[in-house]
Design a protein around this motif. Structure first.
Motif, PDB file in Angstrom:
ATOM      1  N   ALA A   1       0.824  -1.206   0.000  1.00 41.06           N
ATOM      2  CA  ALA A   1       0.000   0.000   0.000  1.00 41.06           C
ATOM      3  C   ALA A   1       0.858   1.256   0.000  1.00 41.06           C
ATOM      4  O   ALA A   1       0.438   2.315  -0.472  1.00 41.06           O
ATOM      5  CB  ALA A   1      -0.925   0.005   1.214  1.00 41.06           C
ATOM      6  N   CYS A   2       2.062   1.128   0.522  1.00 37.65           N
ATOM      7  CA  CYS A   2       2.983   2.265   0.586  1.00 37.65           C
ATOM      8  C   CYS A   2       3.735   2.477  -0.723  1.00 37.65           C
ATOM      9  O   CYS A   2       4.498   3.433  -0.852  1.00 37.65           O
ATOM     10  CB  CYS A   2       3.974   2.062   1.730  1.00 37.65           C
ATOM     11  SG  CYS A   2       3.198   1.713   3.315  1.00 37.65           S
ATOM     12  N   ASP A   3       3.566   1.548  -1.678  1.00 34.60           N
ATOM     13  CA  ASP A   3       4.248   1.601  -2.976  1.00 34.60           C
ATOM     14  C   ASP A   3       5.765   1.737  -2.810  1.00 34.60           C
ATOM     15  O   ASP A   3       6.384   2.665  -3.331  1.00 34.60           O
ATOM     16  CB  ASP A   3       3.707   2.770  -3.809  1.00 34.60           C
ATOM     17  CG  ASP A   3       4.098   2.647  -5.279  1.00 34.60           C
ATOM     18  OD1 ASP A   3       4.397   1.517  -5.725  1.00 34.60           O
ATOM     19  OD2 ASP A   3       4.119   3.679  -5.975  1.00 34.60           O
ATOM     20  N   PRO A   4       6.389   0.802  -2.062  1.00 35.58           N
ATOM     21  CA  PRO A   4       7.825   0.918  -1.776  1.00 35.58           C
ATOM     22  C   PRO A   4       8.689   0.490  -2.962  1.00 35.58           C
ATOM     23  O   PRO A   4       8.230  -0.213  -3.874  1.00 35.58           O
ATOM     24  CB  PRO A   4       8.006  -0.054  -0.609  1.00 35.58           C
ATOM     25  CG  PRO A   4       7.007  -1.132  -0.892  1.00 35.58           C
ATOM     26  CD  PRO A   4       5.808  -0.417  -1.464  1.00 35.58           C
ATOM     27  N   ASP A   5       9.943   0.920  -2.930  1.00 34.21           N
ATOM     28  CA  ASP A   5      10.940   0.444  -3.890  1.00 34.21           C
ATOM     29  C   ASP A   5      11.735  -0.721  -3.318  1.00 34.21           C
ATOM     30  O   ASP A   5      12.262  -1.545  -4.060  1.00 34.21           O
ATOM     31  CB  ASP A   5      11.903   1.581  -4.261  1.00 34.21           C
ATOM     32  CG  ASP A   5      11.185   2.732  -4.944  1.00 34.21           C
ATOM     33  OD1 ASP A   5      10.446   2.478  -5.904  1.00 34.21           O
ATOM     34  OD2 ASP A   5      11.348   3.882  -4.491  1.00 34.21           O
ATOM     35  N   LEU A   6      11.836  -0.763  -1.983  1.00 31.83           N
ATOM     36  CA  LEU A   6      12.571  -1.822  -1.295  1.00 31.83           C
ATOM     37  C   LEU A   6      11.670  -2.462  -0.255  1.00 31.83           C
ATOM     38  O   LEU A   6      11.047  -1.768   0.549  1.00 31.83           O
ATOM     39  CB  LEU A   6      13.823  -1.256  -0.608  1.00 31.83           C
ATOM     40  CG  LEU A   6      14.593  -2.201   0.326  1.00 31.83           C
ATOM     41  CD1 LEU A   6      15.204  -3.356  -0.458  1.00 31.83           C
ATOM     42  CD2 LEU A   6      15.679  -1.433   1.082  1.00 31.83           C
TER      43      LEU A   6
END
Length: 376
Positions: free
Chosen positions: A190-195
């Motif tokens: 949901a946070c749209d992370p890259d890592l």
């Protein structure tokens, strides 16, 4: 990911170790915990990098410092713990160690997200699963109302939860263990992370559900281009999901290599011990091999090899010289080990001197060869 990982993933891993194109770069990380009696050096001078789309496995016994490394990256080390000066954590080129808590909140979740071992400790039992995913969407994507609810349902569908439109209104205790872990992964996405940092995400699950979670992570990585730091004590899981591996022992990284090379040609005695302890139907022995002894508590700067008391290959210098990570051989730039046995193409005396920081004498005949070359 693993043995059939693409050439691009392997190239990304090589670039990460070379210092190019790193999404995450950890250098000289030292995390300590102060007690009344001593200072515990839980993470002691750890360095590694992760490239975009790559999976790095962090493996070792319990007490090796794996989870503290993850919490250090996430900025979740509370008093009496602290990161010592000189520690560096750079994410997407930005130094994180000097950020305030408010500044770190913009990184935590938005750029880097974490999936913990126990989903029950992550999910709040008094809120529905949908409420908790919607909160993350509100904080990091600015969504609210029906937009947030629809996105929460979409995320639950993405992680393979059936009948997501109904499940979004249920509480954590109404989910099975595997579904709770899927919900936690949905919250992270949901946070749209890259890592994505996965700290033992399959340990509490049965083998079938574990395989499903690992397959899900692989699919999500391919779909979203995620970089993954996968923490586990299970070498079998490492073989399945990782492109490269860093082996930790007593707060230090003792070996780093591409995953296939590590399994085919492990160099550090500790790594070899871990691999020999994996159950196998091929061996004729009646009992599994074990590593005698326990992981020590690192409570002072290392002045010797911390694995020496348990190492079947230890010699006198191992109790006097602290090994530094070096390439295991001249041609093995992407495979290093913190062990006095290496580089293996040097004499033991030269190798020990190299680790001790003393001048390394030239190889026998090197002077003559040099003078001969000058004469020509």
């Amino acid at each position: 990911m693993a043995a059939d990982s693409s050439r691009s993933a392997a190239d990304a891993g090589a670039a990460a170790e070379a210092g190019d194109d790193r999404l995450l770069e950890v250098e000289n990380l030292q995390t300590v915990f102060h007690t009344e009696r001593e200072t515990i050096r839980a993470v002691d001078d750890v360095s590694f990098g992760i490239a975009e789309g790559e999976t790095l496995g962090l493996v070792g016994e319990s007490g090796s410092g794996k989870s503290v490394t993850a919490r250090s990256i996430m900025g979740l080390v509370d008093s009496p713990g602290e990161l010592l000066p000189g520690s560096s954590i750079r994410f997407d080129g930005r130094e994180l160690t000097g950020l305030s808590e408010k500044e770190y909140e913009g990184v935590r979740g938005g750029g880097v997200a974490m999936v913990f071992q126990d989903p029950l400790s992550t999910l709040n039992p008094v809120y529905t699963v949908g409420n908790q995913i919607e909160e993350a969407l509100s904080l990091h994507r600015g969504l609210s109302g029906m937009d947030a609810t629809e996105k929460a349902i979409e995320l639950l569908e993405d992680v393979g939860i059936p009948d997501a439109a109904r499940r979004v209104s249920e509480y954590p205790h109404e989910f099975s263990g595997g579904m709770r872990q899927r919900a936690v992964i949905a919250m992270a996405l949901a946070c749209d992370p890259d890592l994505l940092i996965c700290d033992e995400p399959t340990t509490a699950l049965d083998v079938t559900i574990q395989a499903q979670i690992l397959e899900l992570l692989a699919e999500l990585q391919e779909e979203h281009g995620l970089a993954i730091l996968f923490i586990t004590h299970d070498m079998g899981v490492i073989a399945e999901v990782c492109d490269r591996v860093a082996v930790m022992y007593a707060g230090e990284v003792v070996e780093r290599a591409p995953v296939v090379e590590l399994f085919e040609s492990p160099r550090h005695p500790y790594t070899r011990g871990l691999l020999r302890s994996i159950p196998s139907t091929q061996r004729g022995a009646d009992r599994l091999e074990t590593i005698e002894g326990e992981v020590p508590t690192p409570n002072s700067p290392a002045t010797q090899c911390r694995f020496a008391p348990r190492c079947p290959e230890a010699f006198d210098a191992c109790r006097e010289v602290h090994p530094e990570p070096v390439p295991v051989a001249a041609e093995a730039a992407d495979h290093d080990a913190a062990c006095l046995l290496y580089p293996e193409d040097e004499t033991r005396e030269r190798a020990v001197n190299r680790h001790a920081g003393e001048g390394v004498p030239p190889e026998p005949g090197a002077d003559a060869a040099a003078s001969g070359g000058d004469a020509e």
